[in-house]
Design a protein around this motif. Sequence first.
Motif, mmCIF file in Angstrom:
data_model
loop_
_atom_site.group_PDB
_atom_site.id
_atom_site.type_symbol
_atom_site.label_atom_id
_atom_site.label_comp_id
_atom_site.label_asym_id
_atom_site.label_seq_id
_atom_site.Cartn_x
_atom_site.Cartn_y
_atom_site.Cartn_z
ATOM 1 N N GLY A 130 0.812 -1.208 0.000
ATOM 2 C CA GLY A 130 0.000 0.000 0.000
ATOM 3 C C GLY A 130 0.844 1.255 0.000
ATOM 4 N N ASP A 174 2.213 1.587 -3.590
ATOM 5 C CA ASP A 174 1.170 1.799 -4.594
ATOM 6 C C ASP A 174 0.407 3.096 -4.381
ATOM 7 N N SER A 175 0.113 3.422 -3.120
ATOM 8 C CA SER A 175 -0.756 4.560 -2.832
ATOM 9 C C SER A 175 -0.009 5.826 -2.456
#
Length: 373
Positions: free
Chosen positions: A292, A295-296
């Motif tokens: 996460g 990716d984020s």
Amino acid sequence: MDGGKSGAAGSQQEPSVMVTAGEHSDASVFRVVVLIAAACIILTTTRMAADFLTPVLIGFWIALLCLPIVAKLRALGLPNWAAVFTPVLTLTGTFVVLAWFAVAWLADLIDDLPTYQARISAKRADLNAWLGDRGIHVPASDVSRHINLDQLVNLVEAVLPGTVNALAGVVFVLLILTYALFESSAAKRRLVHALGPDNPNLGRLREFVRIVGQAMVARAILGLAAAVGDGILLIVLGVPQVGLWVIVSFICSFIPYLGYWIALVPPMLVALATQGVTTAIIVFFGFWIINGFFDSVIGPRFQGDMLNLSPVVTMIAVLFWGGMFGAIGAMMALPLTLGIKILLLDAFPESRWLSLAIESDYEEPETAKPAET
């Protein structure tokens, strides 16, 4: 009299207008039916030719990844052959080394699967009790159904055939990759000569190659960083076959949304079998935090929204292309979908609305405000 004649003329013209509208409506319906039938024929034919098309798609997909590297090497003054063979030989050597270790790790995993399965069976009651102590009451049958190493076996059996078929044509893939990189400059010159330097189709092709190349390189870097982070976590926790899970994590990073879950399930089940419930939960949240983060948090800053596809369209694309070409199709879902968007939907005014509809966001153009008096 003139008014009567003009009225009569107007009344005589009305039927012709109605007929023209009806013919136009029938033509539109017929055109839609023809387009749907053509799309079905193309998709069916593509699905039938999947075994042949898969290595071709892999070759061109890797070529898109290598084009920015080749361009930079050419800009540094390397001759064309050296700029092409540098990434090709590097990728080939890396693939051979990783394949050698991956086969060894996979063989160890297959040998250990019966032991893991027995340990998980013994720990199901402990897991049910652990959940009950925290107020989560799950029937034992549900625990046995969901926490089962057979899921890992089924996952391998589902993904492995398509991957093995693709790897079986690795020589064909390397040939396509090499010739595609060699021909990139010549193909560009031929297209400019054939279409003209100002042709909009040539501009769309340049945009597609640029966006997909940059986005895939960024995705590879982020996926490698996340895979290394996952590997460090598994080493600290003492989970076996760490190298195999790092490779799986990196490969699955190219599959949007679903890739994270595919990469998570095997090491989490192995951690449950070897270390216990607590370690499996740490693996779950550790993967969630690490992937996460890249990716984020890092992803949007690093690559922005290059692909500009909505999440719903991305998910559907992964499922669709995965059904067409297996695991390789899921990995190439974004480039394939973006190719259709830029090269086909944007090329015709009739389909441009659909191209806008599948974008991640659309901002209304700013209108000039009236001057204050």
